[in-house]
Design a protein around this motif. Structure first.
Motif, PDB file in Angstrom:
ATOM      1  N   THR A   1     -27.189 -18.700   7.143  1.00 16.47           N
ATOM      2  CA  THR A   1     -28.044 -17.747   6.437  1.00 16.47           C
ATOM      3  C   THR A   1     -29.514 -18.167   6.484  1.00 16.47           C
ATOM      4  O   THR A   1     -30.409 -17.352   6.755  1.00 16.47           O
ATOM      5  N   THR A   2     -29.771 -19.458   6.236  1.00 16.90           N
ATOM      6  CA  THR A   2     -31.149 -19.960   6.226  1.00 16.90           C
ATOM      7  C   THR A   2     -31.765 -19.907   7.619  1.00 16.90           C
ATOM      8  O   THR A   2     -32.933 -19.530   7.782  1.00 16.90           O
ATOM      9  N   ALA A   3     -30.983 -20.277   8.626  1.00 22.82           N
ATOM     10  CA  ALA A   3     -31.489 -20.262   9.999  1.00 22.82           C
ATOM     11  C   ALA A   3     -31.826 -18.841  10.451  1.00 22.82           C
ATOM     12  O   ALA A   3     -32.878 -18.604  11.064  1.00 22.82           O
ATOM     13  N   SER A   4     -30.944 -17.891  10.161  1.00 21.40           N
ATOM     14  CA  SER A   4     -31.191 -16.497  10.553  1.00 21.40           C
ATOM     15  C   SER A   4     -32.419 -15.931   9.842  1.00 21.40           C
ATOM     16  O   SER A   4     -33.253 -15.254  10.459  1.00 21.40           O
ATOM     17  N   ALA A   5     -32.524 -16.224   8.538  1.00 23.58           N
ATOM     18  CA  ALA A   5     -33.667 -15.721   7.770  1.00 23.58           C
ATOM     19  C   ALA A   5     -34.974 -16.324   8.283  1.00 23.58           C
ATOM     20  O   ALA A   5     -35.991 -15.616   8.394  1.00 23.58           O
ATOM     21  N   SER A   6     -34.956 -17.612   8.603  1.00 20.95           N
ATOM     22  CA  SER A   6     -36.165 -18.277   9.093  1.00 20.95           C
ATOM     23  C   SER A   6     -36.602 -17.718  10.446  1.00 20.95           C
ATOM     24  O   SER A   6     -37.790 -17.461  10.679  1.00 20.95           O
ATOM     25  N   THR A   7     -35.631 -17.521  11.328  1.00 22.56           N
ATOM     26  CA  THR A   7     -35.935 -16.969  12.647  1.00 22.56           C
ATOM     27  C   THR A   7     -36.499 -15.556  12.528  1.00 22.56           C
ATOM     28  O   THR A   7     -37.488 -15.203  13.179  1.00 22.56           O
ATOM     29  N   SER A   8     -35.873 -14.748  11.682  1.00 21.26           N
ATOM     30  CA  SER A   8     -36.340 -13.365  11.490  1.00 21.26           C
ATOM     31  C   SER A   8     -37.729 -13.329  10.888  1.00 21.26           C
ATOM     32  O   SER A   8     -38.560 -12.492  11.260  1.00 21.26           O
ATOM     33  N   MET A   9     -38.016 -14.245   9.947  1.00 22.95           N
ATOM     34  CA  MET A   9     -39.340 -14.282   9.321  1.00 22.95           C
ATOM     35  C   MET A   9     -40.418 -14.602  10.360  1.00 22.95           C
ATOM     36  O   MET A   9     -41.480 -13.947  10.399  1.00 22.95           O
ATOM     37  N   ILE A  10     -40.146 -15.576  11.217  1.00 23.94           N
ATOM     38  CA  ILE A  10     -41.117 -15.937  12.252  1.00 23.94           C
ATOM     39  C   ILE A  10     -41.338 -14.770  13.208  1.00 23.94           C
ATOM     40  O   ILE A  10     -42.479 -14.470  13.601  1.00 23.94           O
ATOM     41  N   LEU A  11     -40.257 -14.089  13.570  1.00 24.08           N
ATOM     42  CA  LEU A  11     -40.364 -12.926  14.457  1.00 24.08           C
ATOM     43  C   LEU A  11     -41.232 -11.847  13.832  1.00 24.08           C
ATOM     44  O   LEU A  11     -42.122 -11.280  14.492  1.00 24.08           O
TER      45      LEU A  11
END
Length: 348
Positions: free
Chosen positions: A308-318
């Motif tokens: 969950t944290t990895a997906s959210a972090s990646t999406s935020m950067i995108l």
């Protein structure tokens, strides 16, 4: 001669009829329960939504479709069906509270639990009743101030590693995979919190990378059982997918049991990691525990915190890269803030 030809055909016909009966049974069972399916969900006889889900999965739009359907359905609970399987999708916080807090005993995993038993065991994602409540209570102990401070220390330290790696790519003007970095970053951090020892997939530790690979692949392979009503037969005869799953599960089990054995033999009284906390809590409550119990708890906790944290972090950067004005505002706030708690815009 004629009979030898007719028997296989008759057997196939009977099998098809049985499959259709089972399909109708599951569909009507869902209707009797009052499940609600939006009119724009593309259900097909027998296959339900399986063909649409497969196409969406292949082109990477399945989650976009789910969000759009939820929005068109006013974010109310809705369901879809596939052969031998019906799923309920809940998005509203009050509905989630109803299902997981007030009426948890009415919302069980059912037969789907079997599909993930080898992977998740009796962890919080795959348990019901008293076991689920016990693990939910245990998970709440992870969010005390002292524990959150410990988590912050681990995440900040590993964030420094990510920044260093990204800086190297920037200096060398080379392309890098942000999502891979985020998944390694959260993997190392969550597992250190769980194990109480450093995990270094970011640094290329072979043993940690092997565990990470098996951790990811086992989830993917176990999930294929959802769409396969004959997965038990496939496991029995040893299909390629089932053999691969078994191989990855062995790597996971060997890695986790090594960590658990180490902690059970040599544990300090003030340790804050998940393994030590669970052992201490069981001793206080007078409950028994086994290495398998600890294995299930750790693995489920890692899935919950890491993916969950990895997906959210990646999406935020995108999204920041897509919106340079927002990124400039975040960068400005970072330069002015003294602590992460002062970064209100970034948090939002």
């Amino acid at each position: 001669m004629m009979m030898s030809l007719l028997l296989p055909l008759a057997g196939s016909f009977v099998l098809l009829v049985l499959v259709l009966i089972f399909r109708l049974h599951y569909t009507r069972k869902g209707e009797r329960k009052g499940q609600n399916t939006p009119k724009d969900v593309p259900h097909k006889f027998f296959f339900g939504i399986a063909t649409h889900m497969f196409r969406s999965g292949m082109n990477g739009t399945v989650y976009d479709w789910m969000v759009k359907t939820c929005e068109s359905h006013d974010w109310k609970p809705w369901c879809w069906s596939t052969p031998f399987n019906t799923q309920l999708l809940i998005t509203d916080p009050e509905d989630l509270k109803h299902a997981f807090h007030k009426n948890a005993d009415n919302y069980t995993h059912g037969k789907r639990k079997e599909r993930f038993q080898e992977l998740l065991g009796d962890g919080i994602f795959n348990s019901d009743g008293a076991i689920w409540k016990q693990q939910r209570t245990m998970a709440s102990h992870m969010f005390t101030k002292a524990q959150l401070d410990y988590m912050e220390t681990v995440f900040v330290r590993n964030a420094g590693k990510v920044c260093s790696l990204l800086g190297t790519h920037a200096d060398e003007k080379t392309v890098c995979d942000i999502q891979r970095f985020m998944y390694c970053y959260t993997f190392d951090s969550i597992n250190e919190i769980a194990f109480g020892r450093a995990v270094d997939s970011l640094g290329g530790n072979e043993k940690d990378l092997s565990f990470q690979k098996s951790f990811d692949q086992s989830q993917i392979l176990a999930a294929t059982r959802i769409m396969n009503p004959f997965w038990k037969f496939c496991r029995f005869i040893g299909t390629k997918t089932e053999i691969e799953l078994s191989s990855h599960l062995k790597i996971i089990d060997d890695y986790l049991h090594e960590v658990i054995d180490e902690k059970m033999k040599d544990r300090e009284s003030n340790e804050q990691n998940l393994v030590a906390m669970h052992i201490t809590q069981c001793e206080i409550d007078g409950n028994t525990y086994t290495a398998s119990d600890l294995r299930d708890i750790i693995l489920n906790f890692t899935i919950a915190g890491r993916d969950t944290t990895a997906s959210a972090s990646t999406s935020m950067i995108l999204e920041l890269l897509r919106n340079p004005d927002c990124m400039d505002r975040v960068l400005s706030e970072i330069k002015e803030a003294n602590h992460i708690n002062d970064m209100h815009y970034l948090k939002a």
